[in-house]
Design a protein around this motif. Sequence first.
Motif, mmCIF file in Angstrom:
data_model
loop_
_atom_site.group_PDB
_atom_site.id
_atom_site.type_symbol
_atom_site.label_atom_id
_atom_site.label_comp_id
_atom_site.label_asym_id
_atom_site.label_seq_id
_atom_site.Cartn_x
_atom_site.Cartn_y
_atom_site.Cartn_z
ATOM 1 N N THR A 18 0.833 -1.205 0.000
ATOM 2 C CA THR A 18 0.000 0.000 0.000
ATOM 3 C C THR A 18 0.864 1.250 0.000
ATOM 4 O O THR A 18 0.593 2.205 -0.723
ATOM 5 C CB THR A 18 -0.944 -0.024 1.220
ATOM 6 O OG1 THR A 18 -1.890 -1.074 1.034
ATOM 7 C CG2 THR A 18 -1.675 1.288 1.392
ATOM 8 N N LYS A 19 1.910 1.250 0.812
ATOM 9 C CA LYS A 19 2.823 2.397 0.848
ATOM 10 C C LYS A 19 3.452 2.622 -0.525
ATOM 11 O O LYS A 19 3.517 3.756 -1.012
ATOM 12 C CB LYS A 19 3.901 2.199 1.904
ATOM 13 C CG LYS A 19 3.401 2.312 3.330
ATOM 14 C CD LYS A 19 4.532 2.030 4.313
ATOM 15 C CE LYS A 19 4.069 2.113 5.744
ATOM 16 N NZ LYS A 19 5.157 1.784 6.698
ATOM 17 N N ARG A 20 3.910 1.545 -1.163
ATOM 18 C CA ARG A 20 4.518 1.661 -2.496
ATOM 19 C C ARG A 20 3.501 2.189 -3.508
ATOM 20 O O ARG A 20 3.809 3.077 -4.306
ATOM 21 C CB ARG A 20 5.056 0.305 -2.967
ATOM 22 C CG ARG A 20 6.388 -0.075 -2.367
ATOM 23 C CD ARG A 20 6.998 -1.296 -3.040
ATOM 24 N NE ARG A 20 6.130 -2.471 -3.016
ATOM 25 C CZ ARG A 20 6.049 -3.343 -2.022
ATOM 26 N NH1 ARG A 20 6.791 -3.180 -0.938
ATOM 27 N NH2 ARG A 20 5.239 -4.379 -2.097
ATOM 28 N N PHE A 21 2.284 1.645 -3.484
ATOM 29 C CA PHE A 21 1.236 2.038 -4.428
ATOM 30 C C PHE A 21 0.959 3.531 -4.348
ATOM 31 O O PHE A 21 1.006 4.237 -5.360
ATOM 32 C CB PHE A 21 -0.045 1.235 -4.148
ATOM 33 C CG PHE A 21 -1.203 1.607 -5.035
ATOM 34 C CD1 PHE A 21 -1.297 1.081 -6.327
ATOM 35 C CD2 PHE A 21 -2.196 2.458 -4.598
ATOM 36 C CE1 PHE A 21 -2.363 1.412 -7.155
ATOM 37 C CE2 PHE A 21 -3.273 2.792 -5.411
ATOM 38 C CZ PHE A 21 -3.355 2.270 -6.693
ATOM 39 N N PHE A 22 0.680 4.035 -3.157
ATOM 40 C CA PHE A 22 0.316 5.446 -3.031
ATOM 41 C C PHE A 22 1.508 6.383 -3.249
ATOM 42 O O PHE A 22 1.342 7.500 -3.731
ATOM 43 C CB PHE A 22 -0.397 5.707 -1.703
ATOM 44 C CG PHE A 22 -1.823 5.247 -1.746
ATOM 45 C CD1 PHE A 22 -2.805 6.015 -2.351
ATOM 46 C CD2 PHE A 22 -2.190 4.029 -1.195
ATOM 47 C CE1 PHE A 22 -4.118 5.595 -2.420
ATOM 48 C CE2 PHE A 22 -3.505 3.591 -1.255
ATOM 49 C CZ PHE A 22 -4.471 4.379 -1.864
ATOM 50 N N THR A 23 2.716 5.913 -2.948
ATOM 51 C CA THR A 23 3.913 6.702 -3.249
ATOM 52 C C THR A 23 4.069 6.841 -4.768
ATOM 53 O O THR A 23 4.419 7.915 -5.263
ATOM 54 C CB THR A 23 5.158 6.052 -2.624
ATOM 55 O OG1 THR A 23 4.983 5.997 -1.207
ATOM 56 C CG2 THR A 23 6.416 6.852 -2.927
ATOM 57 N N GLU A 24 3.781 5.776 -5.509
ATOM 58 C CA GLU A 24 3.865 5.825 -6.966
ATOM 59 C C GLU A 24 2.825 6.764 -7.558
ATOM 60 O O GLU A 24 3.001 7.264 -8.673
ATOM 61 C CB GLU A 24 3.747 4.423 -7.557
ATOM 62 C CG GLU A 24 4.977 3.581 -7.297
ATOM 63 C CD GLU A 24 4.913 2.206 -7.918
ATOM 64 O OE1 GLU A 24 4.314 2.052 -8.996
ATOM 65 O OE2 GLU A 24 5.472 1.274 -7.316
ATOM 66 N N LEU A 25 1.756 7.048 -6.838
ATOM 67 C CA LEU A 25 0.750 8.009 -7.298
ATOM 68 C C LEU A 25 1.188 9.447 -7.005
ATOM 69 O O LEU A 25 0.543 10.396 -7.423
ATOM 70 C CB LEU A 25 -0.599 7.746 -6.632
ATOM 71 C CG LEU A 25 -1.518 6.760 -7.353
ATOM 72 C CD1 LEU A 25 -0.905 5.398 -7.486
ATOM 73 C CD2 LEU A 25 -2.852 6.680 -6.656
ATOM 74 N N GLY A 26 2.276 9.600 -6.267
ATOM 75 C CA GLY A 26 2.806 10.921 -5.975
ATOM 76 C C GLY A 26 2.492 11.425 -4.575
ATOM 77 O O GLY A 26 2.826 12.556 -4.235
ATOM 78 N N TYR A 27 1.868 10.597 -3.745
ATOM 79 C CA TYR A 27 1.552 11.001 -2.383
ATOM 80 C C TYR A 27 2.699 10.619 -1.448
ATOM 81 O O TYR A 27 3.559 9.815 -1.801
ATOM 82 C CB TYR A 27 0.243 10.352 -1.932
ATOM 83 C CG TYR A 27 -0.926 10.730 -2.797
ATOM 84 C CD1 TYR A 27 -1.268 12.067 -2.969
ATOM 85 C CD2 TYR A 27 -1.660 9.776 -3.470
ATOM 86 C CE1 TYR A 27 -2.330 12.435 -3.783
ATOM 87 C CE2 TYR A 27 -2.734 10.133 -4.284
ATOM 88 C CZ TYR A 27 -3.060 11.458 -4.433
ATOM 89 O OH TYR A 27 -4.109 11.821 -5.245
ATOM 90 N N THR A 28 2.693 11.198 -0.257
ATOM 91 C CA THR A 28 3.743 10.889 0.709
ATOM 92 C C THR A 28 3.173 10.060 1.854
ATOM 93 O O THR A 28 1.980 10.123 2.155
ATOM 94 C CB THR A 28 4.385 12.170 1.277
ATOM 95 O OG1 THR A 28 3.370 12.970 1.871
ATOM 96 C CG2 THR A 28 5.072 12.973 0.183
ATOM 97 N N ILE A 29 4.043 9.315 2.472
ATOM 98 C CA ILE A 29 3.687 8.527 3.650
ATOM 99 C C ILE A 29 4.204 9.287 4.862
ATOM 100 O O ILE A 29 5.381 9.637 4.927
ATOM 101 C CB ILE A 29 4.320 7.120 3.598
ATOM 102 C CG1 ILE A 29 3.947 6.388 2.299
ATOM 103 C CG2 ILE A 29 3.932 6.315 4.837
ATOM 104 C CD1 ILE A 29 2.465 6.193 2.064
#
Length: 137
Positions: A18-29
């Motif tokens: 999930t972290k990888r997926f949303f990071t690839e969308l340009g969001y930050t964790i």
Amino acid sequence: MYQQMIFVNLLTDDVAATKRFFTELGYTINPQFSNDDCACVQISDTIVAMLMTKQHWSQFTQKELVDSTKASEVLLCLSAESREKVDELVDKALAAGGTVHSEPQDHGFMYGRSFDDLDGHTWEVMWMDPAAVQAQG
């Protein structure tokens, strides 16, 4: 003035994916609120998605948990500043492993596409012509 925030809480089977997926969308964790049981995804200054394991989620409710790959629990909709930004974000989601949820909706003054993330949560991304919104007001 106080800026109200929204924290959307969703289930995930794989926090690392999930972290990888949303990071690839340009969001930050946000690491301050993330761990092995939860990913804190900073979507904007006022929108945060908390993606939690079933074990972690169970601390907050006694209700039965939904399998979002089999049942619809919520439709999440994010605005975009242009038609191109709609396509850009959805294309990133698909490239990162998301799937198409439905066909694009093009109403001229409003355009949207949607995808399901790795856990089956449906995300709609839409743009609306500001002039059309003002004409309605």
